[in-house]
Motif scaffolding. Sequence first.
Motif, PDB file in Angstrom:
ATOM      1  N   THR A  62      -3.644   6.867   5.111  1.00  0.00           N
ATOM      2  CA  THR A  62      -3.467   8.204   5.151  1.00  0.00           C
ATOM      3  C   THR A  62      -3.468   8.530   6.658  1.00  0.00           C
ATOM      4  O   THR A  62      -4.505   8.427   7.298  1.00  0.00           O
ATOM      5  CB  THR A  62      -4.418   9.085   4.284  1.00  0.00           C
ATOM      6  N   SER A  67      -4.219   2.570   0.096  1.00  0.00           N
ATOM      7  CA  SER A  67      -3.279   3.401   0.814  1.00  0.00           C
ATOM      8  C   SER A  67      -4.038   3.648   2.154  1.00  0.00           C
ATOM      9  O   SER A  67      -5.047   3.310   2.413  1.00  0.00           O
ATOM     10  CB  SER A  67      -3.726   5.218  -0.046  1.00  0.00           C
ATOM     11  N   ILE A  71       5.424  10.808   1.831  1.00  0.00           N
ATOM     12  CA  ILE A  71       4.804   9.358   1.264  1.00  0.00           C
ATOM     13  C   ILE A  71       5.780   8.369   1.573  1.00  0.00           C
ATOM     14  O   ILE A  71       6.860   8.817   0.997  1.00  0.00           O
ATOM     15  CB  ILE A  71       4.242   9.606  -0.120  1.00  0.00           C
ATOM     16  N   CYS A  74       0.932  -1.239  -0.098  1.00  0.00           N
ATOM     17  CA  CYS A  74       0.060  -0.069  -0.138  1.00  0.00           C
ATOM     18  C   CYS A  74       0.962   1.230   0.122  1.00  0.00           C
ATOM     19  O   CYS A  74       2.060   1.092   0.241  1.00  0.00           O
ATOM     20  CB  CYS A  74      -0.909   0.155   1.235  1.00  0.00           C
ATOM     21  N   THR A  75       0.340   2.359  -0.327  1.00  0.00           N
ATOM     22  CA  THR A  75       0.964   3.678   0.014  1.00  0.00           C
ATOM     23  C   THR A  75       0.660   4.259   1.202  1.00  0.00           C
ATOM     24  O   THR A  75      -0.566   4.554   1.741  1.00  0.00           O
ATOM     25  CB  THR A  75       0.604   4.693  -1.437  1.00  0.00           C
TER      26      THR A  75
END
Length: 267
Positions: free
Chosen positions: A76, A74, A45, A17-18
């Motif tokens: 966050t 992702s 990131i 994932c980011t």
Amino acid sequence: MTAQQKSLNVLVIGDTCTDIYYKCRNTRLNPESSAPLVQVSSMFIKQGMAANVALCLEELGINVTTLFSDSNSSKTRYINVVTNEQLLRVDFEDKIEPCSEEQVVNLVAKPFDAIVISDYNKGFLSINLINLINRLAKFHNNTPIFLDTKKKDLDKFDTNIYLKINEHEANAATKVPRNAIVTMGGAGVTWYNERWPAYKSNTIDVCGAGDAFLAGLVYGYLTSPDECIEYGIVNAGISVRHVGTYSPTLKELKEGLNEYYQQCRKN
């Protein structure tokens, strides 16, 4: 770095994932609702999950080959810039296509010093495929398999796999195999009924600590097998000193090991 360390080759397979981080200040309540209003001051990131494991291994001087899920998932995180406290995490889950036998058969047949599987149970890797990877690796090169998994049916994995889970995953499992390496944060690590103490460290953020432990464990197994648990503990202990995922250097790991052994002697 020695020639031996440069020659180590590891295959990393798993979900990715980011990781997106916003450093911000919690200024006041949102006038439009009762939610807090935050002001972003900076962002960065990084790559997470199996990709973070690969980065941690590379930082220790290991040559890494990867097979990752094709995902735009992702995580966050909003971090208080003053306290480093995580205020909010927002996850985006992308659809994951399962990994096929064809993707792994030829790759696993290549010579690797170890194969690391980082399975977040997102649908990329099945239990049957993980066991197939293990059997192919043993057949071709007797390559050790290290597995970090979120699956609950742990007793369905081949017993010769080095299985690493955390305490929460152990509590959620239908059965915890005797050979499981269980990380327990400040309570240390257990493996085959033996316990290792935690590395006393200034914890700021535990994000990615499990990845760092796995990388340290593998590096220790390949370079100093009798100390592989200690290598994992210290590598994770260094990573939690930083906001966001962090890949400790080999120099940091060696220095941390010296400090850890001193702590153990004092206790």
